[in-house]
Every structure is written in structure tokens, then in C-alpha cells.
Scaffold this motif. Structure first.
Motif, PDB file in Angstrom:
ATOM      1  N   LEU A  78      11.072  28.729   1.085  1.00  0.00           N
ATOM      2  CA  LEU A  78      10.710  27.725   2.068  1.00  0.00           C
ATOM      3  C   LEU A  78       9.795  26.742   1.354  1.00  0.00           C
ATOM      4  O   LEU A  78       8.730  27.124   0.865  1.00  0.00           O
ATOM      5  CB  LEU A  78      10.006  28.375   3.264  1.00  0.00           C
ATOM      6  N   VAL A  84      14.764  24.664   3.056  1.00  0.00           N
ATOM      7  CA  VAL A  84      15.115  25.895   2.344  1.00  0.00           C
ATOM      8  C   VAL A  84      15.869  25.540   1.073  1.00  0.00           C
ATOM      9  O   VAL A  84      16.777  24.697   1.092  1.00  0.00           O
ATOM     10  CB  VAL A  84      15.990  26.810   3.228  1.00  0.00           C
ATOM     11  N   ILE A 121      22.000  32.947   4.878  1.00  0.00           N
ATOM     12  CA  ILE A 121      20.613  32.478   4.959  1.00  0.00           C
ATOM     13  C   ILE A 121      20.404  31.641   6.214  1.00  0.00           C
ATOM     14  O   ILE A 121      19.374  31.756   6.888  1.00  0.00           O
ATOM     15  CB  ILE A 121      20.242  31.668   3.698  1.00  0.00           C
ATOM     16  N   THR A 122      21.395  30.823   6.559  1.00  0.00           N
ATOM     17  CA  THR A 122      21.287  30.012   7.771  1.00  0.00           C
ATOM     18  C   THR A 122      21.155  30.896   9.005  1.00  0.00           C
ATOM     19  O   THR A 122      20.336  30.633   9.901  1.00  0.00           O
ATOM     20  CB  THR A 122      22.507  29.084   7.915  1.00  0.00           C
ATOM     21  N   ARG A 125      17.598  32.516   8.804  1.00  0.00           N
ATOM     22  CA  ARG A 125      16.587  31.592   8.281  1.00  0.00           C
ATOM     23  C   ARG A 125      15.173  31.952   8.713  1.00  0.00           C
ATOM     24  O   ARG A 125      14.205  31.779   7.963  1.00  0.00           O
ATOM     25  CB  ARG A 125      16.915  30.165   8.742  1.00  0.00           C
TER      26      ARG A 125
END
Length: 356
Positions: A78, A84, A121-122, A125
Motif C-alpha cells: 500500500l 496498491v 489482490i483486488t 484488498r
């Protein structure tokens, strides 16, 4: 290869997140994982993001008996503006395929792997920690799943990605570690699997690590498997020595893992016009440099710590104190620069970062 559709099944039972100030390393895992199956004759198929769960394997699955497995390690960060980004993910999947080749595992589509990772990852997140020094550690791995005890390459595999929020590698700042030079056991030999990222390499290093820990040392420095003379790796990291103004790291010879952080450090040193050499270096040369006063710094590099300064080496009958047990100027500069690129506070002139 045509891009495979990635299906997504979201969890209906989200986990309680840990205290982001008490993460440690590799103890907690996100809500979801990615799975891709392989069967000989059909190829890689059924790409899916699913709730994090146990996997079921037959007791005769080849991964248990013949160690046919590979893995990678990388991180998502982050940034200072709360976006990201990944650090050199293409290099990780390229290296995964190099490991696949050595272990007789079918190659994966690197583009599909990266797209799957971005989607995973999305989905998760919110698991990326935002405390200083924290990140989301990513572990892609492939295991042989065929139910058969014959000694041959498996005809079925699973490619899985799991993720873990991790804290700073250093609990109380970046402090130099003590390293024991292993003189009896060997981690890898030329012609073996040392340059592949496979579980067996790490299993064979555990005895040396156990001995080092009992003697009060953090990690083991491994020497070559033929002459037991030339420096190879420190535990799970590549190693560097600054001797008389020049930074030296063992050349890749087939038994040393081609570290992505290692390569990044070499590029940074060259960009800063700091002399750097990739060549064979014996432990005797390191000892001699200590005694004649030219050993100035030593450090290990890897995904987990970025840089681990070495403050002491125990080699043969010598107790080598590096830079009075303090962090060296070059070591600190490399750490600050690379972590700055990773978290977005420094410019990335190398094009290493990938934004989601």
C-alpha cells in the motif's frame, strides 16, 4: 495460450482480521485463494478464486513422496497515496517457470498468473496493512497431485496462490545479525536444484539452521558443495560483501538461487556508480579481508527482509566482526532506496513496480 476465464466465489464467512501492529510473518491468511488445475492431455484449466480453505490430497500424491513442488514469494504494498502496487511480479513468474523446467512441471502462462494475482489482490484488498514496514506477502506454489507411487513426473498438478499480511521483518529496527559459516553440511551442489525455488532445498538447509541457532547465530552461510570453500548463500538470502570499496556477491553458478532482490540491488549499485562484482569469492578471502581491515560491510538480500545487515560471522576459528557490528552506509542506502520504491515514496526509474 488463450487467456483462461477466472471464476470467483466470494466467502460468506469473512475472517476477523488480526491486529495489524502484531502481524509477525506468515501467521495470518486472507479470505480467498487462487487455484488452477493441470491434467496431462488437457493442460492448465479451471482457474478460480475461492474462499481460503484446506486442500484435499490422496496419501499417495507424488508431492508427499518425491518432493515435486516449486514456489515463489513476492509482496503487494500500500503506497503513500494508498494505491496498491507489486514489485517485479513478472520476474517472479518467470523464475517460477524456470523452477518448473528443472522439476519437470508444466509451464504456467505467466500472463494468466499475473492477472489471477491482480484479481485476487483486488478481492482481498482490505487485507493489505498500512502500518510502516508492513505489506501483503504472496506465496504462489505448484504441487504434484497424481495418486501414484511410481518414480516419474506427475501427470497432474495444482497451482495455488495464498496471501498473508505481514509485519516488518525487524521488530526493533534493522539490526545486524550473526551468521555461522556451515563447514559440514551442504545446501546444494552444481547440477542439483540449487537454482530452483523448490521445497527440498529448504528442507536440506534445516539442519544447518538448527546448529546455528543452538550456537546463538541467526542464520547459516552455505559454502559450495564441491570444495566447501566458496561462498554461496545465507539461509534464504543471497549474500554481499563490501571489500575495499567494491561490493562483491557470488556469481550465479547453477547452485545459487537467482534472487530478484539480489538483481535489484546490483542494478541500484550500478546506478549509484558503486563498484559491484559478481564472481566466486572464497570464505578465506572474506577472512583475509577482515584481518587486513578491508572488509567494510556484509549483508543478505531477500523478499522478506529486503536487506539483513550482517554484524558478525563465525568462520572456522575466526569470529569476524563486520563494521563494529553496525549497519553500513551502503547497506542502509540500499534498504532505504528499495523500500522507498516499493512503497511509492521514491521514484522508480527502473520500471519495477506494477500498479493495480
Amino acid at each position: 495460450m488463450a487467456m483462461i476465464e477466472i471464476k470467483t466465489e466470494l466467502t460468506t464467512n469473512k475472517k476477523v482480521k488480526p491486529d495489524m501492529n502484531q502481524l509477525g510473518f506468515g501467521q495470518f491468511f486472507t479470505d480467498h485463494m487462487f487455484i488452477l488445475d493441470y491434467i496431462e492431455g488437457k493442460g492448465w484449466h479451471d482457474a478460480r478464486i475461492v474462499p481460503y480453505q484446506s486442500i484435499s490430497l490422496d496419501p499417495a500424491a507424488k508431492v508427499f513422496h518425491y518432493g515435486q513442488s516449486v514456489f515463489e514469494g513476492l509482496k503487494a504494498y500500500l503506497t503513500v497515496d494508498k494505491s496498491v502496487q507489486l514489485f517485479r511480479p513478472e520476474s517472479n513468474f518467470k523464475r517460477l517457470n524456470a523452477s518448473n523446467e528443472r522439476l519437470c512441471i508444466p509451464a504456467i502462462d505467466e500472463g494468466l498468473a499475473l492477472e489471477a494475482l491482480k484479481q485476487l489482490i483486488t478481492v482481498d484488498r482490505e487485507w493489505i496493512p498500512d502500518e510502516p514496514g508492513t505489506s501483503l506477502y504472496i506465496r504462489p506454489f505448484i504441487i504434484a497431485t497424481e495418486r501414484y507411487l511410481g518414480i516419474s513426473s506427475s501427470n497432474s498438478f495444482q497451482f495455488i496462490i495464498i496471501m498473508s499480511p505481514v509485519g516488518s521483518y525487524y521488530k526493533e529496527g534493522m539490526k545486524p545479525v550473526k551468521i555461522l559459516v556451515e563447514e559440514h553440511y551442504v545446501r546444494a551442489a552444481l547440477g542439483g536444484t540449487g537454482e530452483a525455488k523448490t521445497g527440498g532445498n529448504y528442507a536440506s538447509s534445516l539442519k544447518g539452521q538448527e546448529i546455528a541457532s543452538k550456537d546463538g547465530y541467526s542464520q547459516t552461510l552455505w559454502l559450495d558443495g564441491k570444495e566447501n570453500r566458496y561462498v554461496e548463500e545465507v539461509g534464504s538470502m543471497n549474500v554481499f560483501f563490501k571489500i575495499n570499496g567494491t561490493v562483491i556477491t557470488p556469481a550465479l553458478n547453477g547452485s545459487i538461487l537467482p534472487g530478484i532482490t539480489r538483481d535489484s540491488m546490483i542494478q541500484l549499485l550500478k546506478a549509484k556508480n558503486i563498484p559491484v562484482e559478481e564472481r566466486r569469492i572464497s570464505i578465506d578471502e572474506v577472512i583475509a579481508a577482515y584481518h587486513n581491515g578491508t572488509l567494510e560491510e556484509a549483508f543478505g538480500t531477500g523478499t522478506a527482509a529486503v536487506i539483513s545487515p550482517i554484524g558478525e560471522l563465525k568462520a572456522k576459528n575466526d569470529r569476524i566482526i563486520v563494521n563494529n557490528g553496525k549497519i553500513g552506509e551502503i547497506t542502509q542506502m540500499l534498504y532505504d532506496t528499495l523500500t522507498g520504491i516499493q512503497n511509492g515514496s521514491h521514484e522508480d526509474p527502473f520500471g519495477w513496480t506494477t500498479s493495480l
